[in-house]
Design a protein around this motif. Structure first.
Motif, mmCIF file in Angstrom:
data_model
loop_
_atom_site.group_PDB
_atom_site.id
_atom_site.type_symbol
_atom_site.label_atom_id
_atom_site.label_comp_id
_atom_site.label_asym_id
_atom_site.label_seq_id
_atom_site.Cartn_x
_atom_site.Cartn_y
_atom_site.Cartn_z
ATOM 1 N N ALA A 10 0.826 -1.199 0.000
ATOM 2 C CA ALA A 10 0.000 0.000 0.000
ATOM 3 C C ALA A 10 0.862 1.251 0.000
ATOM 4 O O ALA A 10 0.566 2.215 -0.696
ATOM 5 C CB ALA A 10 -0.933 -0.008 1.206
ATOM 6 N N GLY A 11 1.939 1.223 0.769
ATOM 7 C CA GLY A 11 2.844 2.370 0.778
ATOM 8 C C GLY A 11 3.504 2.585 -0.567
ATOM 9 O O GLY A 11 3.586 3.707 -1.063
ATOM 10 N N GLY A 12 3.946 1.488 -1.180
ATOM 11 C CA GLY A 12 4.555 1.602 -2.506
ATOM 12 C C GLY A 12 3.538 2.053 -3.531
ATOM 13 O O GLY A 12 3.812 2.884 -4.391
ATOM 14 N N ALA A 13 2.332 1.546 -3.380
ATOM 15 C CA ALA A 13 1.292 1.929 -4.328
ATOM 16 C C ALA A 13 0.896 3.376 -4.137
ATOM 17 O O ALA A 13 0.545 4.061 -5.087
ATOM 18 C CB ALA A 13 0.094 1.017 -4.146
ATOM 19 N N ALA A 14 0.971 3.843 -2.915
ATOM 20 C CA ALA A 14 0.614 5.236 -2.654
ATOM 21 C C ALA A 14 1.585 6.188 -3.303
ATOM 22 O O ALA A 14 1.333 7.366 -3.403
ATOM 23 C CB ALA A 14 0.580 5.477 -1.152
ATOM 24 N N ILE A 15 2.660 5.659 -3.776
ATOM 25 C CA ILE A 15 3.676 6.512 -4.365
ATOM 26 C C ILE A 15 3.446 6.737 -5.848
ATOM 27 O O ILE A 15 3.997 7.670 -6.393
ATOM 28 C CB ILE A 15 5.060 5.917 -4.072
ATOM 29 C CG1 ILE A 15 5.266 5.870 -2.575
ATOM 30 C CG2 ILE A 15 6.150 6.701 -4.729
ATOM 31 C CD1 ILE A 15 6.499 5.201 -2.137
ATOM 32 N N VAL A 34 -6.926 7.417 -1.940
ATOM 33 C CA VAL A 34 -5.572 7.912 -1.724
ATOM 34 C C VAL A 34 -5.606 9.430 -1.657
ATOM 35 O O VAL A 34 -6.214 10.084 -2.506
ATOM 36 C CB VAL A 34 -4.642 7.446 -2.858
ATOM 37 C CG1 VAL A 34 -3.226 7.915 -2.613
ATOM 38 C CG2 VAL A 34 -4.692 5.940 -2.980
ATOM 39 N N LEU A 35 -4.936 9.971 -0.649
ATOM 40 C CA LEU A 35 -4.886 11.421 -0.476
ATOM 41 C C LEU A 35 -3.436 11.852 -0.279
ATOM 42 O O LEU A 35 -2.754 11.366 0.617
ATOM 43 C CB LEU A 35 -5.724 11.849 0.728
ATOM 44 C CG LEU A 35 -5.740 13.337 1.058
ATOM 45 C CD1 LEU A 35 -6.236 14.164 -0.133
ATOM 46 C CD2 LEU A 35 -6.596 13.592 2.287
ATOM 47 N N PHE A 36 -2.993 12.758 -1.144
ATOM 48 C CA PHE A 36 -1.632 13.285 -1.073
ATOM 49 C C PHE A 36 -1.660 14.791 -0.853
ATOM 50 O O PHE A 36 -2.427 15.490 -1.514
ATOM 51 C CB PHE A 36 -0.858 13.005 -2.369
ATOM 52 C CG PHE A 36 -0.601 11.563 -2.632
ATOM 53 C CD1 PHE A 36 0.170 10.813 -1.758
ATOM 54 C CD2 PHE A 36 -1.120 10.944 -3.748
ATOM 55 C CE1 PHE A 36 0.413 9.476 -2.005
ATOM 56 C CE2 PHE A 36 -0.874 9.607 -4.000
ATOM 57 C CZ PHE A 36 -0.107 8.877 -3.123
ATOM 58 N N TYR A 65 -9.614 -4.326 -7.235
ATOM 59 C CA TYR A 65 -9.865 -3.098 -6.481
ATOM 60 C C TYR A 65 -10.052 -1.934 -7.450
ATOM 61 O O TYR A 65 -9.685 -2.007 -8.615
ATOM 62 C CB TYR A 65 -8.713 -2.798 -5.508
ATOM 63 C CG TYR A 65 -7.430 -2.400 -6.211
ATOM 64 C CD1 TYR A 65 -7.118 -1.059 -6.422
ATOM 65 C CD2 TYR A 65 -6.537 -3.354 -6.674
ATOM 66 C CE1 TYR A 65 -5.946 -0.691 -7.081
ATOM 67 C CE2 TYR A 65 -5.371 -3.000 -7.325
ATOM 68 C CZ TYR A 65 -5.086 -1.664 -7.521
ATOM 69 O OH TYR A 65 -3.935 -1.305 -8.181
ATOM 70 N N ALA A 66 -10.632 -0.860 -6.911
ATOM 71 C CA ALA A 66 -10.729 0.408 -7.636
ATOM 72 C C ALA A 66 -9.927 1.425 -6.833
ATOM 73 O O ALA A 66 -9.831 1.326 -5.612
ATOM 74 C CB ALA A 66 -12.174 0.852 -7.754
ATOM 75 N N LEU A 67 -9.355 2.381 -7.510
ATOM 76 C CA LEU A 67 -8.487 3.361 -6.859
ATOM 77 C C LEU A 67 -8.936 4.763 -7.234
ATOM 78 O O LEU A 67 -9.273 5.023 -8.394
ATOM 79 C CB LEU A 67 -7.054 3.133 -7.346
ATOM 80 C CG LEU A 67 -5.976 3.858 -6.588
ATOM 81 C CD1 LEU A 67 -5.587 3.052 -5.361
ATOM 82 C CD2 LEU A 67 -4.762 4.034 -7.466
ATOM 83 N N THR A 68 -8.988 5.632 -6.251
ATOM 84 C CA THR A 68 -9.283 7.033 -6.523
ATOM 85 C C THR A 68 -8.300 7.901 -5.746
ATOM 86 O O THR A 68 -7.968 7.581 -4.603
ATOM 87 C CB THR A 68 -10.747 7.396 -6.210
ATOM 88 O OG1 THR A 68 -11.005 8.702 -6.695
ATOM 89 C CG2 THR A 68 -11.044 7.331 -4.735
ATOM 90 N N PHE A 94 -7.930 3.807 3.322
ATOM 91 C CA PHE A 94 -7.284 5.043 2.894
ATOM 92 C C PHE A 94 -5.784 4.810 2.845
ATOM 93 O O PHE A 94 -5.229 4.115 3.698
ATOM 94 C CB PHE A 94 -7.532 6.178 3.904
ATOM 95 C CG PHE A 94 -8.767 6.969 3.651
ATOM 96 C CD1 PHE A 94 -8.745 8.068 2.816
ATOM 97 C CD2 PHE A 94 -9.960 6.635 4.272
ATOM 98 C CE1 PHE A 94 -9.883 8.816 2.596
ATOM 99 C CE2 PHE A 94 -11.106 7.369 4.063
ATOM 100 C CZ PHE A 94 -11.072 8.464 3.216
ATOM 101 N N VAL A 95 -5.130 5.429 1.881
ATOM 102 C CA VAL A 95 -3.671 5.463 1.821
ATOM 103 C C VAL A 95 -3.296 6.929 1.745
ATOM 104 O O VAL A 95 -3.828 7.663 0.904
ATOM 105 C CB VAL A 95 -3.132 4.699 0.585
ATOM 106 C CG1 VAL A 95 -1.616 4.812 0.507
ATOM 107 C CG2 VAL A 95 -3.564 3.240 0.632
ATOM 108 N N THR A 96 -2.408 7.355 2.636
ATOM 109 C CA THR A 96 -2.002 8.759 2.651
ATOM 110 C C THR A 96 -0.494 8.867 2.756
ATOM 111 O O THR A 96 0.190 7.906 3.100
ATOM 112 C CB THR A 96 -2.603 9.527 3.840
ATOM 113 O OG1 THR A 96 -2.041 9.028 5.052
ATOM 114 C CG2 THR A 96 -4.097 9.411 3.884
ATOM 115 N N ALA A 97 -0.023 10.045 2.475
ATOM 116 C CA ALA A 97 1.386 10.356 2.645
ATOM 117 C C ALA A 97 1.501 11.503 3.639
ATOM 118 O O ALA A 97 0.728 12.464 3.594
ATOM 119 C CB ALA A 97 2.018 10.745 1.313
ATOM 120 N N ALA A 98 2.447 11.362 4.520
ATOM 121 C CA ALA A 98 2.854 12.420 5.447
ATOM 122 C C ALA A 98 1.695 13.149 6.106
ATOM 123 O O ALA A 98 0.914 12.554 6.823
ATOM 124 C CB ALA A 98 3.811 13.372 4.748
#
Length: 163
Positions: A10-15, A34-36, A65-68, A94-98
């Protein structure tokens, strides 16, 4: 799937992943929101990495899966609004950064959250019970230089026991 493997994926994908493909959610598939806090250019690259990691794990977008994705272009006060918008879509995770993690936690406290690259004391914030046994609905990669060596040592000992 093991927790560590999921975090890595998930972390790699969030990138990295392309934003236009995220506009339409496939019906019936679990949604990964995903929110950046970053710019669109960086968000696209980060999303591509996330998709690549999920693909390596055998998960195909549109099939499994679906991704937004949403991004704030560095406008931090926008994060709560974007998190609320994503939460309204009913994501599975949810996948987020920082710096986006607090906004997501505030808007969607009952949705699992995977965060990457954050330098805070997650125990002091109440996001985790301890480094050895975090518990709760959040997990991720903490870059912590706040004197939490005791918790990290306990985690290392637990990993050694598992080996």
């Amino acid at each position: 799937m093991e927790r560590r493997k999921f975090i890595q994926l998930a972390g790699g994908a969030a990138i990295a992943w392309p934003l236009p493909a995220l506009a339409q959610q496939a019906k019936g598939l679990p949604l990964v929101a995903v929110l950046f806090p970053t710019t669109e250019d960086r968000a696209v690259k980060m999303a591509a990495a996330l998709r690549g990691g999920l693909k390596q794990a055998g998960l195909v977008e549109g099939t499994h899966y679906a991704l937004t994705v949403r991004f704030a272009n560095g406008d931090m006060p926008q994060l709560p609004k974007l998190a609320k918008e994503l939460d309204a879509l009913g994501p599975r995770v949810f996948v987020t950064a920082a710096n986006a993690a607090p906004a997501v936690r505030q808007q969607a406290p009952n949705t699992p959250l995977v965060f990457t690259g954050i330098a805070v004391d997650v125990i002091a914030l109440g996001w985790a019970e301890s480094y050895a046994r975090p518990g709760g609905m959040m997990t991720g990669n903490v870059q912590n230089a706040m004197g939490c060596e005791g918790g990290i040592t306990a985690k290392r000992i637990n990993l050694f026991k598992e080996l």
